[in-house]
Design an enzyme around this catalytic site. Structure first.
Site, PDB file in Angstrom:
ATOM      1  N   GLU A  46       0.851  -1.180   0.000  1.00 46.78           N
ATOM      2  CA  GLU A  46       0.000   0.000   0.000  1.00 46.78           C
ATOM      3  C   GLU A  46       0.892   1.237   0.000  1.00 46.78           C
ATOM      4  O   GLU A  46       1.724   1.402   0.901  1.00 46.78           O
ATOM      5  CB  GLU A  46      -0.909   0.025   1.230  1.00 46.78           C
ATOM      6  CG  GLU A  46      -1.906  -1.120   1.282  1.00 46.78           C
ATOM      7  CD  GLU A  46      -2.689  -1.124   2.583  1.00 46.78           C
ATOM      8  OE1 GLU A  46      -2.702  -0.083   3.285  1.00 46.78           O
ATOM      9  OE2 GLU A  46      -3.267  -2.180   2.913  1.00 46.78           O
ATOM     10  N   ASP A  57      -4.941   8.427  10.930  1.00 49.34           N
ATOM     11  CA  ASP A  57      -3.574   7.980  11.160  1.00 49.34           C
ATOM     12  C   ASP A  57      -3.009   8.506  12.464  1.00 49.34           C
ATOM     13  O   ASP A  57      -3.322   9.618  12.908  1.00 49.34           O
ATOM     14  CB  ASP A  57      -2.676   8.418  10.000  1.00 49.34           C
ATOM     15  CG  ASP A  57      -3.062   7.743   8.703  1.00 49.34           C
ATOM     16  OD1 ASP A  57      -3.212   6.510   8.729  1.00 49.34           O
ATOM     17  OD2 ASP A  57      -3.235   8.429   7.682  1.00 49.34           O
TER      18      ASP A  57
END
Length: 258
Positions: A46, A57
């Site tokens: 990814e 995140d």
């Protein structure tokens, strides 16, 4: 056949997917990191598209995104860096990023460029499922691009089944409702969530991500899904190694034995 589908058909268990953020620590290091990971046993990669407000995140990936943007990474430059990647790399490649830079680039243009350089799927954590069904899926399907949807411990069984029925590739099981970041172990609540999803006998494969950084979390993820996704731990190791992907992947493999 899309490379993601082929991967799960050929190797349905114990898969390892690695995430890193394009454009950091070195602006020009993206293709080298991909080639190094692909040649060292990683099954899927990814590639993160840096964004100024990566809300899902944790601090490690937020810091990486900030560095990448300061280095000058853009979607246009990323596609340029990936132009020849399929000469050397056969494993599935996924772009992971938030909607803002992708929509600004133009979604159909984005899908077309993905097809041109050999990207197999995209993950947009902030894409509403209704918008996916109505506006994004038809375009992505034209370019054989898999849009991977995320589920969390808070996702209802009804919604999980609806996602399973209307997506392709695999389902990304976020291990917790928190942001990304390494964890030492998965607690009883996370194990119960894994067991629930596994018992649903979904039509599509699942991959568990967020928090995998050692042997215990890796083995738990691989025992409860088709494989594991590692992000923050590798991103930190790559930064510590100054962009030396071989040193970073060696360090990660050592951590996964602990």
């Amino acid at each position: 056949m899309n490379r993601i589908n082929k991967l799960f058909a050929d190797k349905p268990q114990n898969l390892l997917s690695i995430y890193f953020c394009a454009g950091t620590p070195r602006l020009d290091g993206t293709a080298d990191v991909i080639r190094t990971l692909a040649s060292n046993g990683v099954n899927m990669i990814e590639v993160g598209i840096p964004f100024s407000d990566p809300m899902a995140d944790g601090p490690v990936i937020q810091t990486a995104a900030t560095k990448a943007l300061r280095n000058g990474m853009t979607l246009r430059l990323l596609f340029e860096q990936l132009q020849d990647i399929r000469k050397d790399v056969e494993i599935p490649l996924i772009l992971m990023g938030y909607m803002n830079p992708i929509v600004k680039f133009g979604f159909e243009k984005f899908c077309r460029k993905c097809a041109e350089v050999g990207i197999d799927g995209v993950i947009m954590p902030d894409l509403p499922f209704k918008d996916y069904m109505e506006d994004y899926k038809p375009i992505a399907d034209r370019y054989d691009l898999r849009i991977i949807m995320l589920i969390t411990p808070e996702t209802s069984e009804e919604r999980i089944r609806f996602i399973d029925e209307n997506t392709d590739g695999f389902i990304y099981m976020v291990s917790s409702a928190a942001t990304t970041g390494a964890q030492k172990e998965f607690d009883a609540a996370k194990q119960a969530y894994f067991n629930k999803v596994r018992a649903m006998n979904l039509a599509h494969p699942t991959m568990i991500g967020f928090g995998i950084s050692n042997r215990q979390t890796l083995e738990s993820a691989q025992a409860n899904a088709n494989g594991a996704i590692i992000g923050s731990k590798f991103v930190q190791l790559l930064d510590d190694a100054g962009g030396d992907a071989r040193k970073a992947i060696d360090g990660l493999m050592a951590c996964l034995q602990e």
